[in-house]
Structure formats: C-alpha cells, structure tokens
Design a protein around this motif. Structure first.
Motif, PDB file in Angstrom:
ATOM      1  N   SER A  99       0.811  -1.220   0.000  1.00 39.63           N
ATOM      2  CA  SER A  99       0.000   0.000   0.000  1.00 39.63           C
ATOM      3  C   SER A  99       0.843   1.268   0.000  1.00 39.63           C
ATOM      4  N   TYR A 100       2.185   1.111   0.175  1.00 41.92           N
ATOM      5  CA  TYR A 100       3.153   2.204   0.240  1.00 41.92           C
ATOM      6  C   TYR A 100       3.083   2.962   1.565  1.00 41.92           C
ATOM      7  N   ALA A 101       1.873   3.166   2.134  1.00 40.08           N
ATOM      8  CA  ALA A 101       1.699   3.801   3.458  1.00 40.08           C
ATOM      9  C   ALA A 101       2.407   5.145   3.543  1.00 40.08           C
ATOM     10  N   LEU A 102       2.274   5.975   2.511  1.00 42.45           N
ATOM     11  CA  LEU A 102       2.855   7.319   2.550  1.00 42.45           C
ATOM     12  C   LEU A 102       1.952   8.258   3.348  1.00 42.45           C
ATOM     13  N   PHE A 103       2.556   9.259   3.993  1.00 44.66           N
ATOM     14  CA  PHE A 103       1.783  10.249   4.736  1.00 44.66           C
ATOM     15  C   PHE A 103       1.252  11.288   3.753  1.00 44.66           C
ATOM     16  N   PRO A 104      -0.069  11.378   3.579  1.00 46.43           N
ATOM     17  CA  PRO A 104      -0.614  12.250   2.527  1.00 46.43           C
ATOM     18  C   PRO A 104      -0.370  13.737   2.764  1.00 46.43           C
ATOM     19  N   HIS A 105      -0.217  14.152   4.042  1.00 47.13           N
ATOM     20  CA  HIS A 105      -0.048  15.575   4.344  1.00 47.13           C
ATOM     21  C   HIS A 105       1.409  16.018   4.236  1.00 47.13           C
ATOM     22  N   MET A 106       2.323  15.079   4.027  1.00 50.21           N
ATOM     23  CA  MET A 106       3.745  15.409   3.946  1.00 50.21           C
ATOM     24  C   MET A 106       4.210  15.430   2.490  1.00 50.21           C
ATOM     25  N   SER A 107       5.234  16.224   2.235  1.00 44.89           N
ATOM     26  CA  SER A 107       5.849  16.235   0.903  1.00 44.89           C
ATOM     27  C   SER A 107       6.632  14.943   0.688  1.00 44.89           C
ATOM     28  N   VAL A 108       7.040  14.728  -0.546  1.00 44.34           N
ATOM     29  CA  VAL A 108       7.858  13.553  -0.870  1.00 44.34           C
ATOM     30  C   VAL A 108       9.124  13.547  -0.014  1.00 44.34           C
ATOM     31  N   ALA A 109       9.796  14.691   0.058  1.00 41.08           N
ATOM     32  CA  ALA A 109      11.036  14.777   0.840  1.00 41.08           C
ATOM     33  C   ALA A 109      10.787  14.473   2.314  1.00 41.08           C
ATOM     34  N   ASP A 110       9.694  15.003   2.858  1.00 39.94           N
ATOM     35  CA  ASP A 110       9.398  14.766   4.275  1.00 39.94           C
ATOM     36  C   ASP A 110       9.031  13.311   4.530  1.00 39.94           C
ATOM     37  N   ASN A 111       8.371  12.666   3.579  1.00 35.33           N
ATOM     38  CA  ASN A 111       8.070  11.240   3.712  1.00 35.33           C
ATOM     39  C   ASN A 111       9.361  10.431   3.806  1.00 35.33           C
ATOM     40  N   ILE A 112      10.309  10.773   2.942  1.00 37.13           N
ATOM     41  CA  ILE A 112      11.589  10.043   2.937  1.00 37.13           C
ATOM     42  C   ILE A 112      12.367  10.320   4.221  1.00 37.13           C
ATOM     43  N   ALA A 113      12.248  11.554   4.725  1.00 37.46           N
ATOM     44  CA  ALA A 113      13.015  11.955   5.914  1.00 37.46           C
ATOM     45  C   ALA A 113      12.406  11.462   7.213  1.00 37.46           C
ATOM     46  N   PHE A 114      11.187  10.935   7.175  1.00 30.10           N
ATOM     47  CA  PHE A 114      10.474  10.613   8.416  1.00 30.10           C
ATOM     48  C   PHE A 114      11.269   9.652   9.312  1.00 30.10           C
ATOM     49  N   GLY A 115      11.723   8.543   8.750  1.00 30.82           N
ATOM     50  CA  GLY A 115      12.478   7.570   9.539  1.00 30.82           C
ATOM     51  C   GLY A 115      13.793   8.126  10.032  1.00 30.82           C
ATOM     52  N   LEU A 116      14.406   9.024   9.242  1.00 33.01           N
ATOM     53  CA  LEU A 116      15.672   9.630   9.639  1.00 33.01           C
ATOM     54  C   LEU A 116      15.476  10.548  10.839  1.00 33.01           C
ATOM     55  N   LYS A 117      14.334  11.249  10.855  1.00 39.43           N
ATOM     56  CA  LYS A 117      14.017  12.097  12.010  1.00 39.43           C
ATOM     57  C   LYS A 117      13.835  11.256  13.261  1.00 39.43           C
ATOM     58  N   GLN A 118      13.105  10.139  13.110  1.00 41.66           N
ATOM     59  CA  GLN A 118      12.870   9.260  14.253  1.00 41.66           C
ATOM     60  C   GLN A 118      14.187   8.705  14.807  1.00 41.66           C
ATOM     61  N   ALA A 119      15.177   8.575  13.924  1.00 43.96           N
ATOM     62  CA  ALA A 119      16.493   8.065  14.336  1.00 43.96           C
ATOM     63  C   ALA A 119      17.405   9.185  14.831  1.00 43.96           C
ATOM     64  N   ASN A 120      16.847  10.418  14.919  1.00 40.36           N
ATOM     65  CA  ASN A 120      17.596  11.577  15.420  1.00 40.36           C
ATOM     66  C   ASN A 120      18.844  11.897  14.597  1.00 40.36           C
ATOM     67  N   MET A 121      18.760  11.712  13.288  1.00 44.67           N
ATOM     68  CA  MET A 121      19.860  12.090  12.414  1.00 44.67           C
ATOM     69  C   MET A 121      19.934  13.609  12.321  1.00 44.67           C
ATOM     70  N   PRO A 122      21.103  14.206  12.417  1.00 45.49           N
ATOM     71  CA  PRO A 122      21.234  15.665  12.301  1.00 45.49           C
ATOM     72  C   PRO A 122      20.644  16.175  10.988  1.00 45.49           C
ATOM     73  N   LYS A 123      20.077  17.409  11.028  1.00 49.35           N
ATOM     74  CA  LYS A 123      19.342  17.933   9.879  1.00 49.35           C
ATOM     75  C   LYS A 123      20.192  18.007   8.615  1.00 49.35           C
ATOM     76  N   ALA A 124      21.409  18.462   8.715  1.00 53.07           N
ATOM     77  CA  ALA A 124      22.251  18.583   7.521  1.00 53.07           C
ATOM     78  C   ALA A 124      22.498  17.216   6.883  1.00 53.07           C
ATOM     79  N   GLU A 125      22.780  16.229   7.720  1.00 52.42           N
ATOM     80  CA  GLU A 125      23.004  14.874   7.211  1.00 52.42           C
ATOM     81  C   GLU A 125      21.716  14.293   6.650  1.00 52.42           C
ATOM     82  N   ARG A 126      20.622  14.615   7.334  1.00 47.04           N
ATOM     83  CA  ARG A 126      19.306  14.119   6.897  1.00 47.04           C
ATOM     84  C   ARG A 126      18.952  14.678   5.520  1.00 47.04           C
TER      85      ARG A 126
END
Length: 378
Positions: A99-126
């Motif tokens: 089903s892909y399970a993408l977040f409809p309210h988020m942009s493509v970039a934010d969808n890709i970044a979601f797991g990276l945010k949860q892992a506390n990756m620094p913004k520049a690296e993210r």
C-alpha cells in the motif's frame, strides 16, 4: 549488471555464512500451522524471493524477520544474532508495503526523511540523505510534491526511497509492485534489480507473481502449506522442477501421467494413456520399473506440424487443434488427443501474421526431443 548477478552464488560455497537463517522454525495459530519446521538460509547481497499461493506462509516468514511475528519454536537469526525478543525498531531491517503507506499531508522529501528524524539524524546529514535517495529513485525534481500529485509508479519509488534511507541490512518487500499496471510493473522489476545490485543490499521479496519472482530474484523458494518445496535459481526452478507442484506453479506446463516401462542408464521409456507408443526421456532421475511417474513438458519445447514426422521419431502425438490463443509475440495451440486429453504447444510469431498456417480443427502432430521433458516421481 548481468555478469555481476550471474557470478553471484554464495549458496554454492559451503563456507559462506548466511545473513538470515530460519532454523527449524514453526509458527502456529491455535491448531493451524502456518510454518512447519522450516530451515532456510539467505545470504548477504542476495535478492531472494518467497513465492507461493495465498496462505502458504510466505508473508508470515517475512513478518518474523521484521519483528511483527515471533516463531512458536525455532530460531530466526540475522547476522548470527537470534531475533527473538528484539523489537522491530531495533532490527537492521526495513519493510516496504504494497500500500506504500505514505503520509498524505507530507511532501515527498518529508516522507523520505520521516524515519531519519525518528532516528535523530542531524538535519544537515538528513537533508543530504534525502537528496541522495531522491536521485537514486530518479525523483530529484519531485521532493516538494505531495503523494496525491504523483503517479502510482512515482509513489512506489517514494516508498522505496523511504525504506532505503536508513540503509538497513535487509529490505523486506511485501508484494511491492502489486498496485502497478502490467507494463509499469515489468519496467520497475528491472529497475529494482539494478538498484539492489548497485546498493549491494539484501532484498527479500514476497510475491505470488511467478514472472516477477523469475525476473528479480537470484533464488526463489517455492512454498506450500508452510513448507519449502524447492529452493533454486529461476532457471533451475523452471527447467528442473522437483515435483508436479513446482512444475505446475511456475509457468505453463503439460503434465503427462505415465508408468516407467524400462529404465537403464540415463534413458527411460514410459507408457502413458496419452500415447499409443512408448515415450522416451533422457534423465538422471532414478525410477523403478512399473512405478508411477509424470512428464513435465513446457509448451515451448513442443513442435507442432501439419505433416507427420519421419518414421522412428521419438515422442510423437497426433491430435486436432482445439483452441488457439494469439498473444502477439507468440501463439498457444491447445491440441486434443484421441484420449480426450489436451496438450499445449507454443510457437513464437517471428514474422508478421497474415494467414495462420495451422488453424482450428486441423490434424497436427506434436513432437519433442527426449531431453526436453523432465521426469517427476512426485
């Protein structure tokens, strides 16, 4: 990528250590056994397919690796570590759903970044990782769009990029291309295999689509009722099935019932109700005289002619053209034998079809070489 994939075969190395190992795994739901004492090795950098009908246990196996299910008994090992009790978010795996399970309210970039945010990756690296993933799946210019502004194929790529962003050891793909139309699915299969080789990652895909498994996988495990019936490369699965179940499940096939009449060396003669004369097969499969056997014969291995073959030609059946299926690149002929059984023969349409040389109700002769069929004893 072709030579790379052909030379990759760690399963033939007795010293190779599997990345994923199912060790005598059983999974029960009450009285129902979903996985039955199963052992399987999957190696690093392998594209491995679990193939079978609905309810065969393939998705249950994948969910055990992901951490959504625990085995009733046995072990699931990842890089030598027992995964029992390890929560999903602490496993070096990621899963891409149909089903892909993408977040409809988020942009493509934010969808890709979601797991990276949860892992506390620094913004520049993210941000750099998101940029890298967008380029990888050829969506560089789509980072600011929302999922509803994308095609089905593009949404599938976003889901893939999000799954790869954390660079897991194993990517789990649960029917990932099922929502795509046939042409796009076929194109994406090749893109997926190239991507897997480029990244050097281990992919584990669950599918009931035989063509998909044959296209993408280094090896395929054909499953039925919680058991693995055969594990082999796509070519071996197709050309050397170990049972009628595998032969019938993979591709199109004629299964001819027979009894072993004489067996000696690599040549066996069979007596079949489909043929008045003995059928010859070249095989190294051992079979006792008088035992039941079956011949698996692929339609493309069967010659069809309006003229009878030369006297003494082995493996000839006469019949009448009952049905014809025109598929563009090839034609399928269903020939009815005097016994009432149907044999399928396939012909490639190598020239433009103006007038069909063989048509309905024609009397035809079918033939094949002794080495073209596979002898099955189960």
């Amino acid at each position: 990528m072709g030579p790379v994939r052909r030379s990759f075969s760690p399963w033939t190395d007795p010293d190779a250590v599997p990345l994923i190992r199912f060790e005598n795994v059983t999974k029960k739901y009450g009285d129902f056994t979903a996985i039955d004492n199963l052992t399987l090795n999957i190696y690093e950098r392998e594209f491995f397919a679990l193939l079978g009908p609905s309810g065969c246990g393939k998705t249950t196996l994948m969910r055990m690796v992901a951490g959504f299910e625990e085995p009733t008994s046995g072990k699931v090992l990842l890089a030598g570590k027992d995964l029992v009790g390890v929560p999903p978010y602490r496993r070096a795996v990621n899963m891409m759903f149909q089903s892909y399970a993408l977040f409809p309210h988020m942009s493509v970039a934010d969808n890709i970044a979601f797991g990276l945010k949860q892992a506390n990756m620094p913004k520049a690296e993210r941000d750099e990782r998101v940029k890298e993933m967008l380029k990888l799946v050829k969506l560089d210019k789509f980072g600011g769009r929302k999922p509803h502004q994308l095609s089905g194929g593009q949404r599938q790529r976003v889901a893939l990029a999000r799954s790869l962003a954390l660079k897991p050891k194993v990517l789990l793909l649960d029917e990932p291309l099922g929502a795509l139309d046939k042409k796009l699915r076929e194109e994406t299969q090749f893109e997926l295999t190239d991507l897997q080789v480029t990244l050097g990652m281990t992919f584990l895909i669950v599918t009931h689509d035989q063509e998909e498994a044959m296209t993408v996988a280094d090896r395929i495990a054909v499953m039925d009722h919680g058991k693995i019936i055969q594990v082999a490369t796509p070519g071996e699965i197709y050309e050397q099935p170990v049972s009628r179940y595998v032969a019938d499940f993979i591709g199109d096939v004629n299964i001819i019932p027979a009894k072993v009449e004489t067996a000696g060396g690599n040549a066996i003669k069979l007596k079949s109700p489909w043929s008045e004369s003995p059928i010859e097969v070249s095989t190294n499969v051992s079979a006792a005289n008088g035992s039941d056997a079956w011949l698996a014969l692929r339609p493309e291995k069967v010659g069809i002619s309006l003229q009878p073959p030369a006297p003494g030609t082995a493996n000839v059946l006469a019949g009448e053209v009952w049905d014809i299926g025109y598929l563009g690149d090839l034609s399928i002929y269903r020939v009815k034998l005097p016994s009432g059984d149907i044999v399928k023969a396939q012909i490639a349409n190598s020239t433009r079809l103006v007038e069909r040389p063989i048509t309905w109700e024609d009397k035809v002769w079918l033939s094949w070489a002794p080495e073209q069929a596979v002898l099955l004893t189960s």
